[in-house]
Motif scaffolding. Sequence first.
Motif, short mmCIF file in Angstrom:
data_model
loop_
_atom_site.label_atom_id
_atom_site.label_comp_id
_atom_site.label_asym_id
_atom_site.label_seq_id
_atom_site.Cartn_x
_atom_site.Cartn_y
_atom_site.Cartn_z
N UNK A 56 0.81 -1.21 0.00
CA UNK A 56 0.00 0.00 0.00
C UNK A 56 0.85 1.26 0.00
N UNK A 57 0.25 2.35 -0.46
CA UNK A 57 0.90 3.67 -0.44
C UNK A 57 0.36 4.48 0.72
N UNK A 58 1.23 5.03 1.57
CA UNK A 58 0.73 5.83 2.69
C UNK A 58 -0.11 7.01 2.22
N UNK A 59 -1.16 7.30 2.96
CA UNK A 59 -1.97 8.50 2.74
C UNK A 59 -1.63 9.47 3.85
N UNK A 60 -1.00 10.59 3.50
CA UNK A 60 -0.59 11.58 4.49
C UNK A 60 -1.64 12.68 4.54
N UNK A 61 -2.17 12.92 5.72
CA UNK A 61 -3.24 13.89 5.87
C UNK A 61 -3.26 14.42 7.30
N UNK A 62 -4.17 15.33 7.59
CA UNK A 62 -4.28 15.83 8.96
C UNK A 62 -5.61 15.38 9.56
N UNK A 63 -5.58 15.21 10.88
CA UNK A 63 -6.77 14.80 11.62
C UNK A 63 -6.87 15.66 12.88
N UNK A 64 -7.99 15.55 13.54
CA UNK A 64 -8.18 16.22 14.82
C UNK A 64 -8.20 15.18 15.93
N UNK A 65 -7.48 15.46 17.01
CA UNK A 65 -7.51 14.60 18.19
C UNK A 65 -7.98 15.44 19.37
N UNK A 118 -7.81 15.84 23.40
CA UNK A 118 -7.09 15.48 24.62
C UNK A 118 -7.61 16.34 25.74
N UNK A 119 -8.20 15.70 26.76
CA UNK A 119 -8.76 16.42 27.91
C UNK A 119 -9.74 17.50 27.46
N UNK A 120 -10.53 17.17 26.46
CA UNK A 120 -11.57 18.08 25.99
C UNK A 120 -11.10 19.16 25.05
N UNK A 121 -9.81 19.19 24.73
CA UNK A 121 -9.26 20.21 23.83
C UNK A 121 -8.90 19.55 22.50
N UNK A 122 -9.24 20.19 21.40
CA UNK A 122 -8.98 19.65 20.06
C UNK A 122 -7.63 20.13 19.54
N UNK A 123 -6.85 19.19 19.03
CA UNK A 123 -5.52 19.51 18.48
C UNK A 123 -5.40 18.97 17.06
N UNK A 124 -4.56 19.60 16.29
CA UNK A 124 -4.27 19.15 14.93
C UNK A 124 -3.09 18.21 14.94
N UNK A 125 -3.23 17.11 14.22
CA UNK A 125 -2.14 16.17 14.06
C UNK A 125 -2.05 15.75 12.59
N UNK A 126 -0.83 15.59 12.11
CA UNK A 126 -0.61 15.08 10.76
C UNK A 126 -0.20 13.62 10.86
N UNK A 127 -0.78 12.80 10.01
CA UNK A 127 -0.63 11.36 10.13
C UNK A 127 -0.39 10.72 8.77
N UNK A 128 0.12 9.50 8.81
CA UNK A 128 0.16 8.63 7.63
C UNK A 128 -0.78 7.47 7.90
N UNK A 129 -1.73 7.28 7.01
CA UNK A 129 -2.65 6.15 7.14
C UNK A 129 -2.14 5.04 6.24
N UNK A 130 -1.87 3.88 6.84
CA UNK A 130 -1.29 2.76 6.11
C UNK A 130 -2.07 1.48 6.38
N UNK A 131 -2.01 0.58 5.45
CA UNK A 131 -2.64 -0.72 5.63
C UNK A 131 -1.63 -1.73 6.17
N UNK A 132 -2.15 -2.86 6.61
CA UNK A 132 -1.27 -3.93 7.06
C UNK A 132 -0.54 -4.61 5.92
N UNK A 133 -0.93 -4.31 4.68
CA UNK A 133 -0.22 -4.86 3.54
C UNK A 133 -0.83 -6.15 3.02
N UNK A 134 -0.02 -6.89 2.28
CA UNK A 134 -0.48 -8.13 1.65
C UNK A 134 0.23 -9.34 2.26
N UNK A 135 -0.56 -10.37 2.53
CA UNK A 135 0.01 -11.65 2.93
C UNK A 135 -0.84 -12.76 2.31
#
Length: 338
Positions: free
Chosen positions: A272-281, A283-300
């Motif tokens: 799989x190809x990573x999907x790089x994007x931003x999400x909101x998390x 923490x203790x009721x406060x919203x923060x911006x985080x940038x992430x890579x979404x990846x699959x477990x791949x092929x087996x």
Amino acid sequence: EVPAPAARSLYTTLPSGSTQVRVPFNTTLPLTTLGDPAVTTDDLTLADIALYPGSGATTATELKNAIIQNVRGCQMGTGVSNACITRPWLLGDIFHSNPLVIGEPRSFVPEASYHAFAAAHATRDKMIYAGANDGFLHAFLGGTWDSTPPVGEEPSYDRGTGAEVFGFMPWPVRRNIRNLPKDGGNRDFYYVDGSPVAADVWIHSSGTQTAKAADGSEWHTVVAGGLRQGGKAYYAIDVTDPSAAGYPQYLWEFPKEGAPASVTSYMGETWGTPIVTKVKVVISGITYERWVAIVTGGYDKTGDPNDPVNYNATATAGRAIFMVDMKTGGTLAQKKFN
């Protein structure tokens, strides 16, 4: 153009405590690193010397050094206790990896901090990134900024030299690279065979930060990718400034070397190809911006219903999705088969 073997900037990673760090790919690597360091029987031994005709090795350590020098570009048996004789070819085949060109930052991010970042790096060197089945993600010089062009022309990038600037070897590839000198030319092994992707991301300076630095210094350009049949992990590196000391900066590999079975048992070959994007998390009721890579477990093959011989309805390898924090390489969210 690829530099002479001794002049190449080639890197891999090794565990250091609870983290993974970038190190040179050269003969200073310990014997155990060309295999699984946690499995003694995976180490190179005297018996392995017979598998490498012409190595000239008389000890396992000498064999390790001969393999490393061969991967760097010396003919087998040279470059250890004698002069390196350069191989006729130094670049492996770029098979399934689509080359990626990165010049000036040009993401559509309508924020003042990003505009400052883009302006600061508007004339950085243009680089071409591609994985190859010689064990490395390569970076080649694709152009430098010409601010004083001939009369009548606008400032722009020149054509570059195509010179290799660095090569980066992810840890699963390092464990298997000893097979490269034995490859008979019939596509026996794969290494960095996946296509890299790039993104401009904001990396927070503190876990509770809500405002971005106005000068754009917290924005970074990252390259991430998988290995296809070359291994069961993804990598991410920081390529913001090709002229900076320490380029490329190592970010993470997922899973990291020595990760627990609770993670590795869900990993297959990273097609799989990573999907790089931003999400909101939150923490203790406060919203923060985080940038992430979404990846699959791949092929087996155990998870492939089109492979009736190996398919296992209860197998876990490849049956997961992970959201990986771009700063830490840690898992922010996951969905696993159970």
